[in-house]
Design an enzyme around this catalytic site. Structure first.
Site, mmCIF file in Angstrom:
data_model
loop_
_atom_site.group_PDB
_atom_site.id
_atom_site.type_symbol
_atom_site.label_atom_id
_atom_site.label_comp_id
_atom_site.label_asym_id
_atom_site.label_seq_id
_atom_site.Cartn_x
_atom_site.Cartn_y
_atom_site.Cartn_z
ATOM 1 N N MET A 161 0.851 -1.188 0.000
ATOM 2 C CA MET A 161 0.000 0.000 0.000
ATOM 3 C C MET A 161 0.884 1.234 0.000
ATOM 4 O O MET A 161 1.891 1.286 0.705
ATOM 5 C CB MET A 161 -0.990 0.012 1.160
ATOM 6 C CG MET A 161 -0.432 -0.004 2.550
ATOM 7 S SD MET A 161 -1.804 0.088 3.742
ATOM 8 C CE MET A 161 -0.929 -0.072 5.275
ATOM 9 N N TYR A 427 4.432 2.830 12.379
ATOM 10 C CA TYR A 427 3.705 2.641 11.112
ATOM 11 C C TYR A 427 2.264 2.176 11.330
ATOM 12 O O TYR A 427 1.876 1.799 12.422
ATOM 13 C CB TYR A 427 4.449 1.760 10.122
ATOM 14 C CG TYR A 427 4.831 0.337 10.474
ATOM 15 C CD1 TYR A 427 4.179 -0.417 11.422
ATOM 16 C CD2 TYR A 427 5.880 -0.266 9.771
ATOM 17 C CE1 TYR A 427 4.539 -1.721 11.687
ATOM 18 C CE2 TYR A 427 6.261 -1.583 10.023
ATOM 19 C CZ TYR A 427 5.575 -2.304 10.989
ATOM 20 O OH TYR A 427 5.946 -3.603 11.232
ATOM 21 N N GLU A 428 1.472 2.295 10.254
ATOM 22 C CA GLU A 428 0.019 2.071 10.290
ATOM 23 C C GLU A 428 -0.678 3.013 11.266
ATOM 24 O O GLU A 428 -1.677 2.663 11.888
ATOM 25 C CB GLU A 428 -0.307 0.611 10.632
ATOM 26 C CG GLU A 428 0.295 -0.406 9.692
ATOM 27 C CD GLU A 428 0.070 -0.070 8.228
ATOM 28 O OE1 GLU A 428 -0.974 0.523 7.890
ATOM 29 O OE2 GLU A 428 0.945 -0.376 7.400
ATOM 30 N N GLY A 429 -0.168 4.229 11.365
ATOM 31 C CA GLY A 429 -0.720 5.211 12.285
ATOM 32 C C GLY A 429 -0.004 5.135 13.608
ATOM 33 O O GLY A 429 -0.044 4.112 14.292
#
Length: 566
Positions: A161, A427-429
């Site tokens: 992504m 990562y991923e927020g």
């Protein structure tokens, strides 16, 4: 590095803590029988222990490298990835319509945790592919599904992504990548993306990128962003990798850890892509992938923390430094070393239980469609991600401390766990963003989902008073304090909520983790000593955390930049 997947602990949590039986009782997941679960856990553990763990150190010492525009992976990674793909481990929860196992997300979460503990740098590859599979299942056209899902599910192709750009990190709406429609209905995608995990490799025959970009008529901010599927090689008429697309890896990031995972700077120069979902609705489609990834990252934290604890325990049992009160030869007999190991084990159990509770809620939401399950899954996702990764980092840090001076020496292997797991809180927020999501969107229902969960903790604690009155009383009281803090937050302005978001999330996790330990002690007397560690030593932290929550934002902004620079 030696690693043993904690199969017995997973079985215990599934059977006694998170209520997995209710998932298996649904029509949707009727195949998740006791025998099936046992086979999945046993086989996944064998893969983790015997195939992935042996390549973990080589990934750290011999990082992925970029040669003539092609990423070359660490020694042994290609063979280990092939074992993952051939075993069907990419697609545990993927739809059976295109070749997936169609099993519950709960089992996929268990498998992901085991593989992360063995080698997080390699596990990141199937993790990203799993997220892309989920996004395509929900949002892609039938034609894209038919072409891409079988290849992704089999592991023949991998997925990524692409959100972040140099000027657009958490503020995704600031992205500059563009997409222009071609005459044939495809789109020309142009722009640069950074921090793209496994953006290229030599372990699969094609890499499929989900890329956020803005169409010419897309409005500002996130509402004007669309999502595109952009493969490295454009499939030919037979669905095989054809001509090379107009994209390239510019460079690989030089990172603190996860060296075996190639993190790429990607350049798209009019690359051919296909729209996924509706125009200008790309964030909705991407969030399908991101939400699954957030739970998976929480499990990564637990997995690496488990490996770090195992490593530290082995050292503590073997390392001799003076006489101990217990008579044990190793330093595990010293009180402070025992404290670190016990607290780490207690926190990892809590984090594992929270992550699997979240996965059960996701499965029940999918199986029943009940809004209460959807709300529970949404509430638990940021807690599972943030607390799981914080617990993993703390475990790795404690592991270094247990090793003493040897922990600071790379040859001992203890430092790799901390370097590898540290990214999971980012990562991923970031975990701060997870906490803001919890006190923001996840309390936007007036706190209904939160209060429902708190009440369940209190009801269970009330029922446990007869057997374990002291522990049950502590859990009940902590849940009541959490209820009162939640009520207070609901009366505050957004920035006051955000100022206390991180301590609130941690306090929530402390209460949920203590409830899990109380359940464990009731189910098995052998779990009582660890439950006492969690409830009597760790749970009291919630009091200070909730006191910080109530401070709001004013005091933070009274501190000026000049004060910080002094």
């Amino acid at each position: 590095m030696a690693f043993r997947a904690p199969v017995a602990d997973h079985r215990f949590v599934l059977d006694h803590i998170v209520g997995f039986a209710q998932v298996a009782a649904t029509d949707r997941f009727a195949d998740a029988t006791v025998e099936m679960v046992d086979a999945i856990l046993t086989s996944a553990a064998r893969l983790a222990d015997e195939v992935l763990a042996p390549v973990n150190r080589s990934g750290d010492k011999t990082p992925a490298r970029l040669e003539n525009g092609i990423v070359r992976t660490s020694p042994g990674f290609a063979e280990a990835y092939r074992a993952i793909a051939e075993g069907g481990w990419v697609s545990v929860a993927a739809t059976s319509e295109y070749g997936g196992m169609g099993l519950p997300m709960t089992l996929a979460t268990v498998v992901n945790e085991m593989m992360s503990g063995a080698c997080i740098a390699l596990q990141l590859n199937p993790l990203l592919t799993q997220g892309q599979i989920e996004a395509l299942e929900h949002h892609a056209s039938d034609e894209l599904k038919a072409l891409y899902l079988p290849k992704l599910i089999s592991g023949e192709w991998s997925g990524t992504m692409n959100l972040t750009e140099p000027q657009a990190g958490s503020d995704v709406g600031a992205l500059r990548s563009t997409a222009v429609e071609n005459e044939d209905g495809t789109f020309a995608v142009t722009g640069q993306k950074i921090f793209i995990t496994w953006g290229d490799s030599d372990v699969t025959s094609n890499v499929c990128h989900l890329v956020l970009a803005r169409l010419p008529d897309g409005g500002p901010g996130t509402k004007g962003i669309s999502l595109f599927l952009v493969p490295k090689f454009i499939p030919d008429a037979q669905g095989n990798p054809g001509r090379r697309n107009a994209l390239q890896v510019v460079s690989l990031e030089h990172k603190l850890g996860i060296h075996g995972s190639p993190t790429c700077v990607m350049q798209y120069d009019g690359a051919t892509g296909w729209l996924v979902g509706a125009r200008h609705k790309g964030m909705a489609a991407m969030f399908t992938m991101m939400n699954n990834a957030r739970l998976a990252v929480g499990a990564q934290g637990v997995g690496v923390g488990e490996a770090a604890l195992q490593h530290a325990l082995t050292y503590a049992e073997a390392r001799v430094q003076g006489p101990t009160p217990t008579g044990e030869a190793g330093i595990i007999g010293h009180a402070d070393v025992r404290r670190m190991l016990a607290a780490t084990r207690a926190d990892l159990f809590s984090a594992r239980a929270i992550a699997l509770s979240c996965a059960v809620a996701l499965d029940m939401a999918k199986a029943t469609g009940a809004p209460e399950w959807h709300a529970r899954a949404a509430l638990l996702t940021p807690i599972a991600k943030a607390f799981g990764t914080d617990a993993g980092i703390a475990a790795a840090e404690a592991g270094i401390q247990v090793h003493g001076g040897m922990g600071f020496i790379e040859e001992s292997g203890a430092a790799q766990y901390l370097r590898d797991v540290r990214i999971t809180a980012i990562y991923e927020g970031t975990n701060g963003i997870q906490a803001m999501d919890l006190v923001g969107r996840k309390l936007s229902d007036g706190g209904e989902a939160a209060f429902r969960l708190i009440q369940e903790v209190q009801d269970h604690a009330e029922g446990a008073r007869a057997r374990l009155p002291d522990l049950a009383g502590d859990v009940w009281a902590a849940a009541e304090s959490l209820r009162e803090a939640t009520e207070w937050l609901l009366t505050r302005a957004p920035n006051d909520r955000f100022a206390g978001a991180v301590p609130y999330l941690r306090a929530f996790a402390r209460v949920l983790g203590s409830d899990a330990h109380l359940r464990a002690a009731l189910a098995d007397d052998a779990r009582l000593p660890l439950a006492r560690i969690a409830i009597r030593r760790l749970l009291p932290e919630h009091q200070g955390l909730l006191a910080e929550v109530r401070e709001g934002a004013e005091g933070l902004y009274a501190v000026t930049a000049a004060d910080l620079a002094a």
